[in-house]
Design an enzyme around this catalytic site. Structure first.
Site, PDB file in Angstrom:
ATOM      1  N   GLY A  33       0.822  -1.201   0.000  1.00  0.00           N
ATOM      2  CA  GLY A  33       0.000   0.000   0.000  1.00  0.00           C
ATOM      3  C   GLY A  33       0.851   1.243   0.000  1.00  0.00           C
ATOM      4  CE  LYS A 131      -9.437   2.636  11.655  1.00  0.00           C
ATOM      5  NZ  LYS A 131      -8.415   2.974  10.644  1.00  0.00           N
ATOM      6  N   GLY A 160      -3.174   7.169  15.567  1.00  0.00           N
ATOM      7  CA  GLY A 160      -2.151   7.785  14.732  1.00  0.00           C
ATOM      8  C   GLY A 160      -0.774   7.817  15.370  1.00  0.00           C
ATOM      9  CB  ILE A 162      -1.240   9.089  20.345  1.00  0.00           C
ATOM     10  CG1 ILE A 162      -1.805  10.434  19.898  1.00  0.00           C
ATOM     11  CG2 ILE A 162      -1.171   9.029  21.863  1.00  0.00           C
ATOM     12  CD1 ILE A 162      -3.237  10.658  20.318  1.00  0.00           C
ATOM     13  CE  LYS A 231      -8.775   4.510  14.951  1.00  0.00           C
ATOM     14  NZ  LYS A 231      -8.908   5.963  14.663  1.00  0.00           N
TER      15      LYS A 231
END
Length: 458
Positions: A33, A131, A160, A162, A231
């Protein structure tokens, strides 16, 4: 391909003066990707090549990029991707047998699952941001990594840039996490923040989010809570050492949140957020995991209340460490690529040392609580006839279901009025039954709003 023996990492070569030196061969990496995240991964691999080599202890060599349309990906931010690296045959790329690492950022369930399993089977460790796949079938991926003796890392799959998964997976491994509550979807946070700051309705805020690129043309996965639920499943699995899938997570989106809901929250010193909440509860047979995603009112004094626009934040409560907050950009190509590269460095170091990082930890195998047994609070706006005895009848209805009232506020006058009730903590089942019973009363004209309330109860 058999990979019981570690591949040769280095050889010894003689310089012109006869001295020998150790040369570590590059670690071979393939990328699946090359969209907004993948292209940033390629850019960072190129721009930070020397630093990455120093941090890992060996060069990282990009040896293949699987894409659907190669002609669209040859120039990535000024870096010319060699044509020979681009391929449309992802299956052949991951099965070539000489890869050390595979990075998967194509998303979705298939072909991502088949490609990851093939990569592991053929000797590569895997870094993924997927996810949806982890939340649906993470156990299969972890089992394959264990069998292959390879790493499976996935920091970029939640919030992201974090760093939240590794703290749960490693830093807090010696502690007991009690609760994880977070804003893990930037699109919905932008919409709700806009509704709070400007007083606009949901439709207008969504339209602005789409114009600014924060929301997709089809925003269903975000606004209906599917993204956040995936998530939440990952967070709950790591925090409580229990397999939790997306189907185990109770889910409500924000499409029904009205401007009046947001205004009512403001009047009580609160703000509306879409929260992913994972916590330990008490089941019928002992401790159990509760995992849910829904809009909720939280006090403006709570750390999560100040998270604005498209930012994410995760609030963790544990027995020894206490309260921890992780905050930052929760999406976007470069921030997510940062998390991917962090995993790449860790996995690459493990390959050089011929060790594995932490695998799946699901030893607790706790039950997952149904939403009805989860303890929360309700904010209920009730349109009623403005006549004597109505308030007492409303209070009686709450009491009949074992729910006590924390505050009640009356608005309006004349033929009708509105009662705004905030309950004390009770099971969601009892709270829901209370609302259902109120709808049958002849003095109730409408239940105009029902929303959960989270945060400290004073």
């Amino acid at each position: 391909m058999a990979h019981d023996e570690p591949r040769k990492r280095s050889d010894r070569r003689s310089d012109d003066d006869g001295r020998t030196r150790t040369v570590t061969r590059p670690l071979r990496l393939a990328l699946l990707g090359c969209g907004s995240v993948g292209s940033q991964v390629v850019r960072l691999l190129h721009e930070q090549a020397d630093d990455l080599t120093a941090r890992v202890g060996a060069p990282i060599e990009l040896v293949g990029v699987a894409v659907r349309r190669p002609e669209l990906h040859r120039d990535l931010g000024g870096y010319q991707v060699p044509a020979e690296l681009l391929t449309t045959d992802a299956a052949a790329l991951v099965a070539r047998g000489d890869l050390d690492l595979v990075v998967e950022v194509i998303g979705g369930i298939e072909p991502a699952r088949a490609l990851i399993l093939s990569a592991l089977e053929n000797g590569a460790s895997v870094v993924t941001a997927n996810k949806a796949l982890l939340a649906e079938d993470g156990s299969t991926l972890f089992a394959a990594a264990e069998k292959a003796g390879r790493d499976l890392y996935f920091e970029a799959s939640v919030a992201g840039a974090i760093p939240i998964l590794r703290p749960l997976r490693e830093s807090l491994a010696g502690d007991r996490v009690r609760r994880v509550m977070g804003i893990v979807n930037g699109t919905t946070n932008f919409i709700l923040d806009k509704m709070d700051s400007s007083g606009t309705g949901f439709a207008e805020a969504l339209e602005e989010a789409q114009e600014l690129g924060y929301a997709e043309a089809d925003p269903t996965a975000d606004v209906e809570g599917y993204d956040a639920a995936a998530k939440a499943a990952i967070l709950a699995s790591l925090a409580f050492h229990t397999r939790v899938t997306a189907s185990d997570v109770y889910r409500e989106g924000i499409a029904e949140v009205s401007a009046s809901d947001v205004a009512s929250a403001r009047e009580m010193g609160a703000v509306v957020k879409l929260l992913a909440i994972c916590e330990l509860g008490e089941g019928r047979d002992g401790p159990a995991v509760a995992a849910r995603v829904h809009p909720a009112m939280i006090p403006r004094t709570h750390p999560l209340a100040s998270v604005r626009e498209a930012y994410n934040a995760v609030f963790v409560e544990s027995e020894a460490a206490g309260q921890l907050m992780f905050y930052g950009p929760g999406a976007g190509g470069a921030p997510t690529a940062s998390a991917v590269l962090g995993d790449v460095v860790t996995v690459a170091r493990n390959r050089l040392a011929d060790v594995r990082g932490a695998g799946e930890s699901a030893y607790a195998a706790l039950d997952v609580l149904p939403m009805g047994q989860t303890v929360t609070r309700y904010h209920v706006a009730i349109d009623v006839d403005d006549r004597t005895g109505v308030l007492a009848a409303v209070a009686q209805t709450f009491a009949e279901h074992g729910v006590s009232i924390r505050t009640v506020r009356q608005e309006g006058h004349g033929d009708d009025a509105q009662l705004v009730v905030v309950s004390h903590r009770a099971t969601d089942e009892a709270l829901s039954a209370t609302v259902a019973a109120l709808r049958t009363k002849d003095f109730v004209r409408d239940i105009s709003s029902v929303m959960r309330v989270e945060g400290e109860e004073s």
